[in-house]
Scaffold this active site. Structure first.
Site, PDB file in Angstrom:
ATOM      1  N   ASP A  69       0.833  -1.195   0.000  1.00 51.61           N
ATOM      2  CA  ASP A  69       0.000   0.000   0.000  1.00 51.61           C
ATOM      3  C   ASP A  69       0.872   1.252   0.000  1.00 51.61           C
ATOM      4  O   ASP A  69       1.975   1.259   0.562  1.00 51.61           O
ATOM      5  CB  ASP A  69      -0.900   0.019   1.240  1.00 51.61           C
ATOM      6  CG  ASP A  69      -1.906  -1.118   1.256  1.00 51.61           C
ATOM      7  OD1 ASP A  69      -2.170  -1.687   0.185  1.00 51.61           O
ATOM      8  OD2 ASP A  69      -2.418  -1.434   2.347  1.00 51.61           O
ATOM      9  N   ARG A  70       0.350   2.314  -0.592  1.00 48.52           N
ATOM     10  CA  ARG A  70       1.127   3.551  -0.734  1.00 48.52           C
ATOM     11  C   ARG A  70       1.695   4.094   0.583  1.00 48.52           C
ATOM     12  O   ARG A  70       2.861   4.493   0.630  1.00 48.52           O
ATOM     13  CB  ARG A  70       0.264   4.614  -1.420  1.00 48.52           C
ATOM     14  CG  ARG A  70       1.039   5.872  -1.766  1.00 48.52           C
ATOM     15  CD  ARG A  70       0.319   6.735  -2.775  1.00 48.52           C
ATOM     16  NE  ARG A  70       1.231   7.748  -3.308  1.00 48.52           N
ATOM     17  CZ  ARG A  70       1.024   8.453  -4.398  1.00 48.52           C
ATOM     18  NH1 ARG A  70      -0.070   8.262  -5.104  1.00 48.52           N
ATOM     19  NH2 ARG A  70       1.898   9.347  -4.827  1.00 48.52           N
TER      20      ARG A  70
END
Length: 233
Positions: A69-70
């Site tokens: 995830d970012r």
């Protein structure tokens, strides 16, 4: 285990590299592959690194094997050749790549170690997964194992391993037991981290190299943050 950084050029921390594979330590905010934001993905940064280091003309091949995830940090593996890409994909599918995550969470879980089983349902409208205690329509079974590694003044360090790889799995399951990850506003933490990260780090990875058959064991250095440093104090 190795925490050695072999290159730290242009904010790209390379932790392992050979002719087939490159493993990097992702920063918070980096996206692994391109998305609708149009921001330059980590995959393109790694391609630029390879192109520059080896003076490669034309396009550089790079295969994305998995994502983080970012706002998450830590280990990401890329395939440098089309030959090794399907072999790495197979290792992930057969769960022959062992990944360990560290998470700083609010609240101490009821048990010092446990296996969490939920059914996750993704809502594409808000890009969020909801954890249910029983199967519901369009949900997928999610299993993780956690152990308390250290109790800090205000947070608890958990070590997490996954049996399944679902959308936002660690974030959703830990939130469901009342232990949201520090900085994770989407899953119930009350304030953001200063750099918009969440305190979830893909810490360790180990597997047998699909070509050379060597045992690979890598630790990703932790983000430069006093709270992470306190985990070793």
């Amino acid at each position: 285990m190795s925490e050695k950084v072999i290159s730290n050029k242009n904010n790209l921390q390379v932790l392992y590299e050979d002719n087939h594979i490159i493993i990097v330590n992702k920063r918070a905010g980096d996206i692994v592959q391109g998305d609708k934001t149009g921001d330059k993905p980590l995959s393109d940064v790694v391609k630029d690194y390879i192109k520059d280091k080896y003076n490669k003309p034309g396009n550089v091949f790079l295969g994305t094997v998995h994502r983080l995830d970012r706002p998450t940090t830590g280990l990401v593996i890329f395939a440098k050749t089309s030959k090794v890409l399907p072999r790495l994909n197979k290792l992930f599918l057969s769960k022959d790549i062992k990944k360990t995550y560290w998470a700083l969470v609010k609240n101490h879980p009821k048990k010092r170690s446990d296996t969490l089983v939920h059914w996750l349902k993704k809502n594409p409208n808000n890009n969020k997964s909801k954890a249910y205690s029983r199967e519901v329509k369009d949900s997928k079974k999610a299993i993780l194992h956690y152990t308390v590694k250290k109790k800090l003044d205000h947070y608890v360090l958990l070590e997490v391993t996954l049996e399944t790889g679902r959308h936002h799995q660690i974030r959703a399951q830990l939130a469901e037991i009342g232990c949201p990850i520090k900085g994770d506003l989407k899953y119930g933490f009350d304030r953001s981290n200063r750099d918009a990260s969440i305190s979830l780090h893909a810490r360790h990875i180990e597997f047998i190299h699909p070509v050379k058959k060597d045992a690979i064991s890598i630790d990703a250095p932790l983000p430069n943050d006093p709270l992470w440093a306190a985990c070793f104090a």
